[in-house]
Write a protein that holds these residues in place. Structure first.
Motif, PDB file in Angstrom:
ATOM      1  N   ILE A 217     -19.665  13.959  78.743  1.00 16.20           N
ATOM      2  CA  ILE A 217     -18.827  13.191  79.670  1.00 16.20           C
ATOM      3  C   ILE A 217     -18.319  11.917  78.999  1.00 16.20           C
ATOM      4  N   MET A 218     -19.184  11.259  78.248  1.00 15.50           N
ATOM      5  CA  MET A 218     -18.817   9.986  77.632  1.00 15.50           C
ATOM      6  C   MET A 218     -17.830  10.165  76.485  1.00 15.50           C
ATOM      7  N   MET A 219     -17.903  11.295  75.803  1.00 17.16           N
ATOM      8  CA  MET A 219     -17.086  11.460  74.604  1.00 17.16           C
ATOM      9  C   MET A 219     -15.886  12.364  74.884  1.00 17.16           C
ATOM     10  N   ASP A 220     -14.820  11.773  75.440  1.00 16.31           N
ATOM     11  CA  ASP A 220     -13.580  12.524  75.611  1.00 16.31           C
ATOM     12  C   ASP A 220     -12.839  12.627  74.282  1.00 16.31           C
ATOM     13  N   GLU A 221     -13.218  11.768  73.343  1.00 16.95           N
ATOM     14  CA  GLU A 221     -12.702  11.840  71.980  1.00 16.95           C
ATOM     15  C   GLU A 221     -13.743  11.219  71.048  1.00 16.95           C
ATOM     16  N   LYS A 260     -12.067  15.364  70.365  1.00 13.89           N
ATOM     17  CA  LYS A 260     -13.485  15.558  70.612  1.00 13.89           C
ATOM     18  C   LYS A 260     -14.067  16.674  69.758  1.00 13.89           C
ATOM     19  N   GLY A 261     -15.165  16.343  69.057  1.00  9.37           N
ATOM     20  CA  GLY A 261     -15.865  17.332  68.257  1.00  9.37           C
ATOM     21  C   GLY A 261     -15.313  17.545  66.858  1.00  9.37           C
ATOM     22  N   ARG A 285     -19.354   6.397  66.878  1.00  9.01           N
ATOM     23  CA  ARG A 285     -19.712   5.567  68.022  1.00  9.01           C
ATOM     24  C   ARG A 285     -19.594   6.351  69.328  1.00  9.01           C
ATOM     25  N   LYS A 286     -20.503   6.060  70.258  1.00  9.98           N
ATOM     26  CA  LYS A 286     -20.438   6.644  71.591  1.00  9.98           C
ATOM     27  C   LYS A 286     -19.749   5.666  72.533  1.00  9.98           C
ATOM     28  N   LYS A 287     -18.899   6.212  73.382  1.00  4.60           N
ATOM     29  CA  LYS A 287     -18.287   5.391  74.415  1.00  4.60           C
ATOM     30  C   LYS A 287     -19.327   5.122  75.493  1.00  4.60           C
ATOM     31  N   ARG A 288     -19.352   3.909  76.011  1.00  4.82           N
ATOM     32  CA  ARG A 288     -20.268   3.597  77.101  1.00  4.82           C
ATOM     33  C   ARG A 288     -19.845   4.351  78.356  1.00  4.82           C
TER      34      ARG A 288
END
Length: 299
Positions: A217-221, A260-261, A285-288
């Motif tokens: 969910i957090m990583m749309d890109e 993403k990915g 980096r992960k998006k918050r």
């Protein structure tokens, strides 16, 4: 991974107000599943339906692969949906004895067991009124654990707690997951969901915005943070290829955005080296969750 709860196209209306608009998702066994959304998004209504407190207008839900909720199924589910009513002048242990007698779940030996689970055994003989807010909420979770349910359903378990109480409940939820329990919790505290939940469903005005593992969910890109001695050249080798970049001169970093990915750090490092740039920093980096939540709910 087995499915504990499957929700299929649930709809619920209160007169002209549509509280749920065809909600569907699945809760994997052994997960901490967060139902996330602002006030009025339908979180409490959803939990009320799957725990047989409310009736849906349309749709269905399956606990452990069976529609509805039989008496045998309910024994496998512990719930904490409202502020618990305990006798303030009685001890935590005696309050649980009363809860056990009323519900028919658990005995004295199990009460001692759940008190140990929630780290209240040493305070079991102290009165409820002497407990901190976090301790009171842990006693409520202990009551939900009577009968050794495999699933716990918690509505805003940290609501109204101070930072110490929030940390206590957060750690307890993680420990319960590690003990084999599946935890389904509604919350509007994004930081807490990000810290404890493995999966989530995000609701807005009765609609499901997205669901899945929190990481997805957090990583749309993919976001890759880069740094090198020659920042201008580093920026240029990616900009010349039309790639999405953001330069932060204050932090002296460049953020590279990829589908993403598709972020392969080894390939990025090699690409930079082949183009005469030696990286001093290369981090995915992960998006918050907070940022991703506002992106999703403000569309």
């Amino acid at each position: 991974m087995e499915t504990v709860l499957r929700v299929e196209k649930l709809e619920k209306s209160y007169g002209p107000i549509r509280a749920l608009k065809g909600i569907s998702f699945s809760v994997p066994q052994g997960s901490v599943f967060g139902i996330l959304g602002p006030n009025g998004s339908g979180k409490t209504t959803l939990l009320g339906i799957v725990t047989d407190i409310l009736k849906a207008n349309r749709g269905s839900y399956l606990w452990f692969g069976e529609e509805g909720s039989s008496s045998e199924q309910r024994k496998k589910i512990g719930t904490l949906l409202e502020t618990p009513n305990f006798y303030t002048y009685m001890s935590g242990q005696d309050n649980l004895l009363i809860t056990s007698a009323i519900s028919g779940r658990g005995d004295k030996a199990e009460i001692e067991k759940v008190l140990k689970k929630v780290d209240l055994f040493d305070r079991r003989k102290n009165t409820f009124k002497s407990y901190s807010l976090g301790m009171k909420q842990r006693l409520a979770i202990a009551a939900a654990l009577l009968g050794d349910p495999g699933v716990l359903v918690l509505d805003e378990p940290t609501n109204g707690l101070d930072p110490v109480g929030i940390a206590e409940i957060r750690n307890l939820i993680i420990e319960l997951k590690d003990m084999g329990h599946t935890v389904i919790m509604a919350s509007h505290l994004l930081d807490e969901v990000e810290r404890v939940c493995t999966h989530a469903a995000i609701l807005k005005s009765g609609e499901l915005i997205t669901t899945g593992p929190v990481e997805e969910i957090m990583m749309d890109e993919d976001q890759v943070e880069l740094c090198a001695a020659d920042m201008n050249r580093l920026f240029g080798i990616f900009a010349d290829r039309g790639m999405k970049l953001v330069r932060d001169d204050k932090a002296n970093t460049i953020m590279l955005f990829l589908p993403k990915g598709q972020a392969n750090l080894e390939e990025i490092n090699k690409f930079c080296f082949d183009n005469g740039v030696v990286l001093s920093q290369l981090v995915l980096r992960k998006k918050r969750l907070e940022a991703r939540f506002f992106e999703l709910t403000n569309k």
